[in-house]
Design a protein around this motif. Structure first.
Motif, PDB file in Angstrom:
ATOM      1  N   ASN A   5      40.280 -10.715   4.080  1.00  0.00           N
ATOM      2  CA  ASN A   5      39.586 -11.297   2.957  1.00  0.00           C
ATOM      3  C   ASN A   5      40.338 -11.521   1.802  1.00  0.00           C
ATOM      4  O   ASN A   5      40.143 -12.419   1.033  1.00  0.00           O
ATOM      5  N   ALA A  37      29.893 -10.589  -1.300  1.00  0.00           N
ATOM      6  CA  ALA A  37      30.036 -11.740  -0.344  1.00  0.00           C
ATOM      7  C   ALA A  37      31.493 -11.587   0.237  1.00  0.00           C
ATOM      8  O   ALA A  37      32.273 -12.486   0.153  1.00  0.00           O
ATOM      9  N   LEU A  38      31.662 -10.538   0.963  1.00  0.00           N
ATOM     10  CA  LEU A  38      32.836 -10.339   1.719  1.00  0.00           C
ATOM     11  C   LEU A  38      32.768 -11.093   3.053  1.00  0.00           C
ATOM     12  O   LEU A  38      31.694 -11.187   3.579  1.00  0.00           O
ATOM     13  N   TYR A  39      33.805 -11.669   3.576  1.00  0.00           N
ATOM     14  CA  TYR A  39      33.803 -12.371   4.644  1.00  0.00           C
ATOM     15  C   TYR A  39      33.733 -11.152   6.061  1.00  0.00           C
ATOM     16  O   TYR A  39      34.563 -10.455   6.248  1.00  0.00           O
ATOM     17  N   PRO A  40      32.510 -10.842   6.760  1.00  0.00           N
ATOM     18  CA  PRO A  40      32.539  -9.833   7.486  1.00  0.00           C
ATOM     19  C   PRO A  40      33.190  -9.788   8.824  1.00  0.00           C
ATOM     20  O   PRO A  40      33.542  -9.015   9.182  1.00  0.00           O
ATOM     21  N   HIS A  41      33.789 -11.060   9.201  1.00  0.00           N
ATOM     22  CA  HIS A  41      34.422 -11.370  10.229  1.00  0.00           C
ATOM     23  C   HIS A  41      35.958 -11.410  10.073  1.00  0.00           C
ATOM     24  O   HIS A  41      36.890 -11.414  10.859  1.00  0.00           O
ATOM     25  N   MET A  42      36.309 -10.633   8.767  1.00  0.00           N
ATOM     26  CA  MET A  42      37.637 -10.816   8.533  1.00  0.00           C
ATOM     27  C   MET A  42      38.066  -9.350   8.009  1.00  0.00           C
ATOM     28  O   MET A  42      37.186  -8.422   7.582  1.00  0.00           O
ATOM     29  N   PRO A  59      34.790  -5.372   6.280  1.00  0.00           N
ATOM     30  CA  PRO A  59      33.798  -4.781   5.344  1.00  0.00           C
ATOM     31  C   PRO A  59      32.600  -4.251   5.635  1.00  0.00           C
ATOM     32  O   PRO A  59      32.218  -2.961   5.018  1.00  0.00           O
ATOM     33  N   SER A  60      32.319  -4.084   7.062  1.00  0.00           N
ATOM     34  CA  SER A  60      31.051  -3.196   7.459  1.00  0.00           C
ATOM     35  C   SER A  60      31.623  -1.664   7.683  1.00  0.00           C
ATOM     36  O   SER A  60      30.602  -0.845   7.418  1.00  0.00           O
TER      37      SER A  60
END
Ligand SMILES: Nc1ncnc2c1ncn2[C@@H]1O[C@H](COP(=O)(O)OP(=O)(O)OP(=O)(O)O)[C@@H](O)[C@H]1O
Ligand SMILES: [Mg+2]
Lengths: 365, 288
Positions: free
Chosen positions: A95, A85-90, A131-132
């Motif tokens: 994060n 559940a990492l924030y993908p936009h950060m 994260p990606s």
């Protein structure tokens, strides 16, 4: 740092009761592992502690304070999700600093704490990635980093390693252990991997169908399982568990074969009692190839025919027939075995377990 | 010729065929638009000429000059129409987005009774053609006295757009893993903060698309607007096009010029927003 105490905690979804009033006292700085088969309510329990799932009954105390109805942010806990559940936009940095930012900290205060956590977890070179752009193991570490920057009272982990391959899992397991030694927080760790539970936890809680079957140190649950279920769940390969009946001071299996009644149980069971006999693979070995010499008291010797073997290098798992069922034994310092070969085996009955067949509880008392 | 060369040649030919096919398709799609732009610059004789004049002989800005030169000199109140269109479209888009976000979020995240029937009901409202609504709406509006007002049009367009924005935004919120909002709550957010900090930015592309769609629907709508507007108080550009029709004549050139004026803001808006339509933002949130 805080204690966590579950008092008759209940979870219902409508009329369906999932967690049936469980009691658990977690000491300050203790590492507790919650294990059990899929669907037994581990995640649900953890989510109740986190405040993500409303509590249907009982009390939950963190640090002595009842928190039943407080939202997650008022409980000073942090949680690592199975999905990370990492924030993908950060970025990784954002994060990890997110919780501090939300708490209203200034960026000059946030930066050193994020960097410190990144150093601990060896993430410094990844701080500006998203994260990606990370591998599974790196994401996992970022998720842990996000949890530690805040110095929470309690860490909650929900199967944090289950999406990783075996090797990475072992590596991160060690890291979690080090991390706990360092941050000294109370940890509640959900897993269905008993090896993880055994290696990490101070105490293991074994759950089944929304009940707690046993709470104990890894040694306790391994050596003195309170029930047939725990006996079969902890240990790999699992304990040999065979239905039997007591007659004439012997344990008689369904096909009429028998073993002497282990001495420890001599005055605990009476003839005619229906039991389940349990013996760990470690306590069933070809003579001369066991942890013990085979000369101790209460060792029974019998010739068994080997059906198959699983060589693991330093040891071999030996499957053989007895009492109309297949037993698995462990052969140390193995030599090559042929299938069909007959060997003298030692049954170390001093280590045997007897469980009531109906209730599944141990007869050790 | 060996096999590889043959395969390469076949590949090249195929890609050439693809490009040709695409070119023809694009030409067919774009030609009307191009024709409108062209027609706005040429005299009526050339527009009406048969066979069509492909290469324009005599281009001029007369139509645009006339359009802006005020009523009486062949012009129409284009500034009023334009600002009516802008006010009505922007306001109704903002309101539809707000309702769409609230509704879409609710449908994506919460469980409640009759959820799927409500959802289906919303979609069914879209099956009624706008023109069929215009007469009943006209009666209701005239009783309420909101004919020929911005408010009346905005109300109609919000009703028109909301089912669609809810449906589209619902889909995008569904793609944002629930874990993320929960993680944000653990990190100290309230539900409200978790929404704005995490779920909203991740559903952003969907909200932007819904916004474009709602804007264009309101901007281009004619059937309802032609019934519900009367004067420069509320007439929008599509209705304004009718000003170029007289009893027996149609000023094709002027109409085309106004159409171009209409198209430009829509194009600009789409270009601005499409930057934000990058999808795949949620990748990397969960698992490996
Ligand atoms: N929203 C829900 N409504 C009804 N039942 C639910 C709901 N969520 C979970 N359950 C049920 O609660 C039980 C416990 O679920 P839980 O997720 O706690 O299991 P778990 O022990 O974490 O299993 P796993 O190891 O597979 O993660 C399951 O039988 C599940 O079907
Ligand atoms: Mg689970």
């Amino acid at each position: 740092m805080a204690t966590v105490s579950l008092q008759k905690l209940v979870k219902r979804y409508g009329a369906l009761e999932i967690v049936h009033g469980i009691d658990l006292e977690v000491a300050d700085r203790e590492f507790i592992a919650l294990v059990g088969p899929s669907g037994c309510g581990k995640s649900t329990t953890l989510r109740m502690i986190a405040g993500l799932e409303p509590i249907s009954g009982g009390n939950l105390k963190i640090g002595g304070r009842i928190v039943n109805d407080l939202p997650p942010r008022a409980r000073n806990i942090s949680m690592v999700f199975q999905s990370y559940a990492l924030y993908p936009h950060m970025t990784v940095r954002e994060n990890m600093g997110f919780s501090l930012k939300i708490a209203g900290m200034k960026s000059e205060e946030i930066a050193p704490r994020v960097e410190e956590a990144a150093r601990t977890l060896d993430l410094t070179h990844l701080l500006d990635r998203r994260p990606s752009q990370l591998s599974g193991g790196q994401r996992q570490r970022v998720a842990m980093g996000r949890a530690i920057v805040r110095n929470p009272d309690v860490f909650l982990f929900d199967e944090p390693l289950s999406n990783l391959d075996a090797k990475l899992r072992t590596q991160l397991r060690t890291e979690i252990k080090k991390l706990h030694a360092k941050v000294q927080s109370t940890v509640i760790y959900v897993t269905h991997d008993q090896v993880e539970a055994m290696t990490l936890a101070d105490r293991i809680v074994i759950m089944r169908d929304g009940h707690i079957e046993q709470v104990g140190t890894p040694e306790e649950v391994f050596q003195r399982p309170a029930s047939k279920f725990v006996a079969g769940f902890i240990g790999s390969p699992p304990m040999n568990l065979k239905d039997a009946e007591i007659a004439d001071g012997r344990v008689v299996f369904v096909n009429g074969d028998s073993l002497p009644l282990p001495r420890r149980f001599a005055d605990r069971v009476t003839a005619g009692r229906k039991v389940t006999f349990g013996l760990r693979p470690d306590d069933l070995y070809p003579a001369g190839h066991g942890i013990h010499s085979g000369q101790e008291a209460d060792v029974h010797k019998a010739d068994l025919r080997v059906s198959i073997t699983e060589p693991l290098g330093n040891e071999t798992l030996v499957f053989s027939e007895h009492g109309g069922a297949e037993w698995v034994g462990r052969m140390l310092n193995p030599r090559r075995l042929r299938a069909g070969e007959t060997l003298p085996f030692c049954f170390d009955l001093s280590q045997a377990h007897l469980f009531d067949r109906e209730t599944g509880r141990t007869l050790r008392g | 010729m060996n096999e590889n060369a043959k395969a390469r040649l076949a590949g090249n030919l195929l890609s050439l065929a693809h490009k040709l096919g695409l070119f023809i398709a694009m030409a067919i799609i774009c030609l009307p638009g191009l024709w409108i732009v062209l027609a706005s610059f040429r005299p009526t004789v050339e527009i009406m000429a048969k066979p069509p004049v492909w290469i324009p002989q005599d281009l001029s800005l007369d139509a645009y000059v006339a359009m802006f030169s005020g009523v009486g000199q062949g012009g129409i109140p284009v500034i009023d129409y334009f600002s009516n269109s802008l006010i009505v479209s922007i306001t109704s888009t903002v309101i539809s987005l707000a309702i769409g976000m609230a509704g879409g979020y609710a449908f994506a995240r919460f469980r409640f009774r009759a959820k799927s029937s409500i959802f289906l009901g919303l979609m069914l409202t879209r099956t009624v053609p706008g023109i069929a609504l215009s007469l009943p709406l006209f009666f209701v509006y005239s009783k309420l006295g909101i004919i020929d007002t911005h408010f009346g049009l905005i109300l109609a367009y919000v009703a028109l757009n909301v089912p669609f924005t809810i449906w589209l935004i619902d889909g995008f919120f569904r793609q944002v893993p629930k874990d993320l909002a929960e993680a944000a709550q653990i990190d100290g957010c309230t539900r409200w903060q978790a929404f704005w900090q995490v779920e909203f930015p991740l559903a952003g592309p969907g909200i932007a698309s819904a916004g474009i769609f709602a804007f264009l629907t309101s901007w281009n709508e004619f059937a309802l607007a032609s019934q519900l507007t009367r004067s420069i108080n509320s007439k929008t550009l599509p209705v304004g096009l009718l000003d170029y029709t007289a009893e027996f004549t149609i000023d094709w050139r002027g109409m085309c010029a106004l159409a171009v004026v209409m198209i430009i803001p829509a194009l600009v808006l789409t270009f601005i927003v499409q930057k934000h339509l990058v999808s795949g933002l949620t990748s990397g949130a969960v698992k490996g």
